[in-house]
Design a protein around this motif. Structure first.
Motif, short mmCIF file in Angstrom:
data_model
loop_
_atom_site.label_atom_id
_atom_site.label_comp_id
_atom_site.label_asym_id
_atom_site.label_seq_id
_atom_site.Cartn_x
_atom_site.Cartn_y
_atom_site.Cartn_z
N ILE A 1 0.72 -0.80 -0.04
CA ILE A 1 0.07 0.02 -0.46
C ILE A 1 1.07 0.97 -0.22
N LYS A 2 0.14 2.35 -1.16
CA LYS A 2 1.19 3.25 -1.03
C LYS A 2 0.38 4.87 -0.73
N VAL A 3 0.90 5.26 0.81
CA VAL A 3 0.70 6.67 0.81
C VAL A 3 0.84 7.16 0.76
N VAL A 4 0.46 9.19 0.42
CA VAL A 4 0.90 9.82 0.07
C VAL A 4 0.32 11.00 1.34
N VAL A 5 1.48 11.35 2.20
CA VAL A 5 0.87 12.63 2.97
C VAL A 5 1.16 13.68 2.45
N TYR A 6 0.50 14.76 3.01
CA TYR A 6 0.49 15.76 2.65
C TYR A 6 1.18 16.73 3.27
N VAL A 7 1.00 18.30 2.81
CA VAL A 7 2.09 18.52 4.15
C VAL A 7 1.45 20.12 3.20
N GLU A 8 1.67 21.18 4.02
CA GLU A 8 0.86 22.74 3.33
C GLU A 8 2.37 23.31 2.77
N ARG A 9 3.32 23.40 3.52
CA ARG A 9 4.32 24.10 3.25
C ARG A 9 5.44 23.01 3.04
N PRO A 10 6.84 23.16 2.43
CA PRO A 10 7.97 22.87 2.45
C PRO A 10 8.74 22.50 3.79
N SER A 11 8.64 23.44 4.84
CA SER A 11 8.83 23.49 5.68
C SER A 11 8.44 22.05 6.43
N GLN A 12 7.78 22.13 6.75
CA GLN A 12 7.50 20.61 7.37
C GLN A 12 7.04 19.72 6.40
N LYS A 13 7.22 19.52 5.33
CA LYS A 13 7.64 18.42 5.07
C LYS A 13 9.26 17.62 5.93
N GLY A 14 9.95 18.18 6.45
CA GLY A 14 11.30 18.04 7.00
C GLY A 14 10.64 16.98 8.64
N ILE A 15 9.18 17.97 8.94
CA ILE A 15 9.09 17.72 10.07
C ILE A 15 8.50 16.29 9.95
N VAL A 16 7.43 16.00 8.94
CA VAL A 16 6.89 15.10 9.03
C VAL A 16 8.20 13.13 8.98
N ILE A 17 8.98 14.34 7.73
CA ILE A 17 9.83 13.00 7.83
C ILE A 17 11.08 12.80 9.16
N GLY A 18 11.39 13.85 9.49
CA GLY A 18 12.40 13.49 10.81
C GLY A 18 13.54 13.65 10.61
N GLU A 19 14.54 13.47 11.26
CA GLU A 19 15.70 13.05 11.33
C GLU A 19 16.10 11.85 10.75
N GLY A 20 16.78 12.12 10.15
CA GLY A 20 17.27 10.65 9.04
C GLY A 20 15.52 9.80 8.78
N GLY A 21 15.08 10.43 8.73
CA GLY A 21 13.52 9.82 8.30
C GLY A 21 12.97 9.19 9.43
N LYS A 22 13.14 9.01 10.74
CA LYS A 22 12.52 8.87 11.79
C LYS A 22 11.21 8.78 12.25
N LYS A 23 11.07 9.83 12.00
CA LYS A 23 9.65 10.49 12.57
C LYS A 23 8.41 9.95 11.60
N LEU A 24 8.55 9.97 10.28
CA LEU A 24 7.84 9.36 9.11
C LEU A 24 8.31 7.21 8.91
N LYS A 25 9.18 6.82 9.90
CA LYS A 25 9.72 5.53 9.88
C LYS A 25 8.48 4.81 11.16
N GLU A 26 8.62 6.05 12.15
CA GLU A 26 7.59 5.96 13.15
C GLU A 26 6.36 5.13 12.95
N ILE A 27 5.96 6.30 12.10
CA ILE A 27 4.19 6.50 11.52
C ILE A 27 4.04 5.36 10.86
N GLY A 28 4.66 5.37 9.78
CA GLY A 28 4.84 4.01 8.77
C GLY A 28 4.42 2.78 9.92
N GLN A 29 5.59 1.98 11.01
CA GLN A 29 5.10 1.00 11.35
C GLN A 29 4.19 0.70 12.59
N ALA A 30 3.84 2.10 13.08
CA ALA A 30 3.15 2.26 14.22
C ALA A 30 1.06 1.70 12.60
#
Ligand code: GDP
Ligand code: MG
Length: 298
Positions: free
Chosen positions: A230-259
């Motif tokens: 399953i491919k899911v796109v997570v949309y944010v409103e501004r470029p600055s938010q993209k980094g926040i969602v991904i997190g350092e080294g992709g950590k945040k996004l990984k957490e979200i995906g695992q949960a």
């Protein structure tokens, strides 16, 4: 005049591999309401909600009953007993293709203290592949004569509908535990998945990007190894938010995906490969077309 409503809790128990998850999924059908496994109590996990007309069933999980072999001594444990004591009905699933094993005996033993307190339905499953279903059911019934036996195949829509009607009818009078539209919303599979991902993202990001997240399923594919991709796109409103969602080294996004994957696998009862991608959709919240595209009514 207000119409009466009926609602209650149902636990589906039984040794591993007898068809509990299959039965639950088919009882819920398309009306499955995904609920994050935020425990109401530490012992009871929500598995799904079924609402039909003025009747609602909340299916709960009783973790202690999944691995009865682990601890014969602890099995009659107070926790299991308490977890089961406040449900309105117990569905005990067994496999009619085989006679009872010691594991079934343990489940029967655990249910014994509930006799006379809640109805216990003994559901002989896999009727479609059973050679001697009557004999098998008799042998299971002997382990707990107070249980009410019936046979079905969890794969047979009509037979499952019969059990569903029976369970709905057993619910006592009472208010719904969940709003009617919650369980009734006819979400598509994609909307359902997207909502789970959004929920897991919001849980971890609500300080940083409140409301700015939307999710959309872009692809669902059966993989040859039996995994659901399953491919899911997570949309944010501004470029600055993209980094926040991904997190350092992709950590945040990984957490979200695992949960999110964990939730999906529990509900779907199969392996899931969840592929998350973060994209910027400038000011999507102000854009009617974007809102429509992302599944919000504009
Ligand atoms: P659980 O461990 O009790 O949750 O069992 P599952 O729901 O995961 O089912 C175990 C296996 O039995 C799966 O391969 C199901 O497809 C299969 N199964 C479940 N119900 C039936 C049934 O009524 N008939 C047949 N033939 N197979 C079934
Ligand atoms: Mg299961």
């Amino acid at each position: 005049m207000e119409e009466k409503t009926y609602s209650g809790f149902v636990a589906i128990v039984g040794k591993p591999n007898v068809g509990k998850s299959t039965l639950l999924n088919n009882l819920l059908g398309v009306k499955v309401a995904p609920i994050s496994p935020r425990p109401q109590t530490t012992r009871k996990r929500l598995r799904g909600i079924l609402t039909e007309g003025r009747r609602q069933i909340v299916f709960v999980d009783t973790p202690g009953l999944h691995k009865p072999m682990d601890a014969l001594g602890e099995f009659m444990d107070q926790e299991v007993y308490e977890a089961l004591a406040d449900v309105n009905t117990v569905v005990w699933v067994v496999d009619l293709r085989h006679p009872p094993t010691p594991e079934d005996e343990l489940v029967a033993k655990a249910l014994k203290p509930l006799v006379g307190k809640v109805p216990i339905l003994l559901v002989g499953n896999k009727l479609d592949e059973a050679k001697y279903p009557e004999e098998a059911l008799k042998a299971y019934h002997a382990l707990l004569p107070e249980a009410e036996p019936r046979m079905l195949s969890a794969l047979d829509e009509k037979q499952v509908a019969g059990l569903k009607a029976e369970l709905l009818a057993l619910m006592p009078e009472g208010p719904f535990y969940y709003p009617e539209d919650h369980a009734k919303s006819d979400q598509t599979f994609g909307e359902w998945v997207a909502e789970i991902v959004r929920e897991e993202a919001m849980k971890r990001l609500w300080h940083e990007v409140p409301y700015a997240i939307a999710t959309k399923v872009e692809e669902v594919a059966e993989r040859e190894n039996g995994v659901l991709y399953i491919k899911v796109v997570v949309y944010v409103e501004r470029p600055s938010q993209k980094g926040i969602v991904i997190g350092e080294g992709g950590k945040k996004l990984k957490e979200i995906g695992q949960a999110a994957r964990k939730q999906l696998e529990v509900f779907l009862n199969r392996k899931v490969y969840l592929d998350l991608e973060v994209k910027v959709y400038p000011d999507w919240r102000k854009d009617p077309e974007a809102l429509r595209e992302l599944g919000y009514r504009a």
